[in-house]
Design a protein around this motif. Structure first.
Motif, PDB file in Angstrom:
ATOM      1  N   GLN A  83       0.801  -1.216   0.000  1.00 43.49           N
ATOM      2  CA  GLN A  83       0.000   0.000   0.000  1.00 43.49           C
ATOM      3  C   GLN A  83       0.841   1.276   0.000  1.00 43.49           C
ATOM      4  O   GLN A  83       0.304   2.367  -0.240  1.00 43.49           O
ATOM      5  N   PHE A  84       2.141   1.155   0.256  1.00 43.00           N
ATOM      6  CA  PHE A  84       2.966   2.336   0.531  1.00 43.00           C
ATOM      7  C   PHE A  84       3.162   3.204  -0.711  1.00 43.00           C
ATOM      8  O   PHE A  84       3.137   4.440  -0.628  1.00 43.00           O
ATOM      9  N   ALA A  85       3.357   2.589  -1.872  1.00 40.56           N
ATOM     10  CA  ALA A  85       3.546   3.376  -3.098  1.00 40.56           C
ATOM     11  C   ALA A  85       2.307   4.204  -3.415  1.00 40.56           C
ATOM     12  O   ALA A  85       2.416   5.366  -3.847  1.00 40.56           O
ATOM     13  N   ASP A  86       1.124   3.654  -3.188  1.00 38.74           N
ATOM     14  CA  ASP A  86      -0.108   4.415  -3.415  1.00 38.74           C
ATOM     15  C   ASP A  86      -0.202   5.596  -2.454  1.00 38.74           C
ATOM     16  O   ASP A  86      -0.692   6.675  -2.825  1.00 38.74           O
ATOM     17  N   ALA A  87       0.259   5.393  -1.210  1.00 34.48           N
ATOM     18  CA  ALA A  87       0.243   6.488  -0.237  1.00 34.48           C
ATOM     19  C   ALA A  87       1.169   7.621  -0.673  1.00 34.48           C
ATOM     20  O   ALA A  87       0.834   8.808  -0.526  1.00 34.48           O
ATOM     21  N   ILE A  88       2.313   7.278  -1.213  1.00 37.65           N
ATOM     22  CA  ILE A  88       3.231   8.313  -1.692  1.00 37.65           C
ATOM     23  C   ILE A  88       2.618   9.069  -2.870  1.00 37.65           C
ATOM     24  O   ILE A  88       2.786  10.293  -2.998  1.00 37.65           O
ATOM     25  N   ASP A  89       1.885   8.373  -3.721  1.00 38.92           N
ATOM     26  CA  ASP A  89       1.201   9.051  -4.824  1.00 38.92           C
ATOM     27  C   ASP A  89       0.166  10.051  -4.305  1.00 38.92           C
ATOM     28  O   ASP A  89      -0.040  11.118  -4.901  1.00 38.92           O
ATOM     29  N   VAL A  90      -0.491   9.704  -3.201  1.00 39.16           N
ATOM     30  CA  VAL A  90      -1.438  10.641  -2.586  1.00 39.16           C
ATOM     31  C   VAL A  90      -0.714  11.909  -2.129  1.00 39.16           C
ATOM     32  O   VAL A  90      -1.202  13.031  -2.323  1.00 39.16           O
ATOM     33  N   ILE A  91       0.466  11.732  -1.518  1.00 39.18           N
ATOM     34  CA  ILE A  91       1.244  12.895  -1.086  1.00 39.18           C
ATOM     35  C   ILE A  91       1.665  13.725  -2.291  1.00 39.18           C
ATOM     36  O   ILE A  91       1.607  14.968  -2.261  1.00 39.18           O
ATOM     37  N   VAL A  92       2.089  13.079  -3.368  1.00 38.53           N
ATOM     38  CA  VAL A  92       2.516  13.801  -4.572  1.00 38.53           C
ATOM     39  C   VAL A  92       1.369  14.638  -5.129  1.00 38.53           C
ATOM     40  O   VAL A  92       1.535  15.837  -5.443  1.00 38.53           O
ATOM     41  N   ARG A  93       0.190  14.039  -5.254  1.00 37.30           N
ATOM     42  CA  ARG A  93      -0.956  14.790  -5.787  1.00 37.30           C
ATOM     43  C   ARG A  93      -1.368  15.915  -4.848  1.00 37.30           C
ATOM     44  O   ARG A  93      -1.757  17.004  -5.299  1.00 37.30           O
ATOM     45  N   GLY A  94      -1.286  15.658  -3.535  1.00 32.39           N
ATOM     46  CA  GLY A  94      -1.645  16.703  -2.585  1.00 32.39           C
ATOM     47  C   GLY A  94      -0.682  17.876  -2.618  1.00 32.39           C
ATOM     48  O   GLY A  94      -1.102  19.044  -2.574  1.00 32.39           O
ATOM     49  N   VAL A  95       0.610  17.579  -2.698  1.00 39.05           N
ATOM     50  CA  VAL A  95       1.606  18.653  -2.751  1.00 39.05           C
ATOM     51  C   VAL A  95       1.457  19.458  -4.035  1.00 39.05           C
ATOM     52  O   VAL A  95       1.565  20.696  -4.042  1.00 39.05           O
ATOM     53  N   LYS A  96       1.189  18.786  -5.154  1.00 36.77           N
ATOM     54  CA  LYS A  96       1.009  19.503  -6.417  1.00 36.77           C
ATOM     55  C   LYS A  96      -0.224  20.407  -6.398  1.00 36.77           C
ATOM     56  O   LYS A  96      -0.249  21.448  -7.054  1.00 36.77           O
ATOM     57  N   SER A  97      -1.232  19.997  -5.625  1.00 35.96           N
ATOM     58  CA  SER A  97      -2.443  20.816  -5.532  1.00 35.96           C
ATOM     59  C   SER A  97      -2.331  21.931  -4.502  1.00 35.96           C
ATOM     60  O   SER A  97      -3.282  22.707  -4.340  1.00 35.96           O
ATOM     61  N   GLY A  98      -1.209  22.002  -3.794  1.00 39.03           N
ATOM     62  CA  GLY A  98      -0.983  23.091  -2.851  1.00 39.03           C
ATOM     63  C   GLY A  98      -1.190  22.750  -1.397  1.00 39.03           C
ATOM     64  O   GLY A  98      -1.083  23.643  -0.538  1.00 39.03           O
ATOM     65  N   LEU A  99      -1.477  21.511  -1.070  1.00 38.79           N
ATOM     66  CA  LEU A  99      -1.671  21.133   0.335  1.00 38.79           C
ATOM     67  C   LEU A  99      -0.322  21.009   1.034  1.00 38.79           C
ATOM     68  O   LEU A  99       0.656  20.561   0.430  1.00 38.79           O
TER      69      LEU A  99
END
Length: 255
Positions: A83-99
């Motif tokens: 599950q860890f790679a999917d979690a990192i993808d969530v962080i990537v999308r969140g950071v790109k959106s400004g979170l």
């Protein structure tokens, strides 16, 4: 203290809600039950020596609980890595959106399945209590000492100290973790034949012993009713254990 070596760390790695004294009490109870059963079964045999019950007691008290703990840890870590790679993808999308990073970690804690959600929830709680992010992630590595978590900690530590594009660094890390997962599955497929051969070789002596006992029990009972037979059984168990350990070391790949 080395990461993950103590019983307390291993209990946390397995995700069990027990204390260290409770673990040792359970181990002693397991050993006592095994020793009592051995004495009860062998009480009718005058040739049974104290060495056999003591050996079984030691294996049941110190070997069996640790083995079960290791199985629980391996199962939990396997789910975490998946599950860890999917979690990192969530962080990537969140950071790109400004979170901010903290909000991305909270999002993983809310929306991810276990055990990933539980581990990140502990991290978020520690950060809310004032613990620095690097220390909170280091504690997560102590609870889940796998290379993927260590890579994640290193990337965040370097980014906090040197700056740079966090989403790009984490995106590259996600690709690396997925490549490692594919390589692990490929190695598992290539070594499946060797594992099957090792299982067959390891089970042959036990199968032969059962077949001999079913056909001519008087021929094999000498191993259980004589002192020399007890000694031979102990030697055979030691040799079998050594052989299984060697075969396991030859077909397991840690990278």
């Amino acid at each position: 203290r080395q990461v993950g070596r103590s019983i307390e760390d291993r209990i946390k790695q397995a995700g069990l809600n027990i204390t260290v004294p409770a673990f040792w009490i359970g181990s002693l109870v397991t050993g006592a039950v095994a020793a009592g059963a051995t004495f009860f079964v062998g009480g009718f045999n005058e040739g049974l020596k104290l060495l056999v019950p003591v050996g079984i007691d030691f294996a049941a008290a110190f070997g069996l609980p640790r083995w079960m703990l290791g199985v629980a840890i391996a199962h939990r870590q396997k789910k975490f890595v998946g599950q860890f790679a999917d979690a990192i993808d969530v962080i990537v999308r969140g950071v790109k959106s400004g979170l901010p990073l903290n909000e991305c970690l909270k999002m993983i804690a809310r929306e991810s399945p276990q055990p990933l959600a539980g581990e990140f929830q502990v991290v978020c709680d520690a950060i809310a209590m004032g613990v620095p992010i690097d220390q909170a992630l280091h504690r997560m590595y102590q609870r889940t000492p796998i290379q993927e978590v260590n890579f994640f900690n290193i990337v965040l530590a370097i980014q906090q100290k040197a700056g740079g594009n966090l989403s790009g660094a984490l995106g590259n890390l996600s690709n690396v973790l997925r490549s490692r997962k594919l390589l692990r599955e490929k190695i598992k497929a290539l070594s499946s034949e060797a594992k099957a051969s090792a299982m067959i070789i390891g089970s042959l002596p036990i199968i032969v012993m059962i077949l001999v006992y079913m056909t001519t029990p008087s021929y094999i009972m000498s191993l259980f009713v004589t002192e020399l037979g007890h000694l031979l059984l102990l030697i055979a168990a030691a040799l079998m254990g050594t052989g299984v350990y060697i075969m396991r070391s030859m077909i397991n790949f840690n990278f």
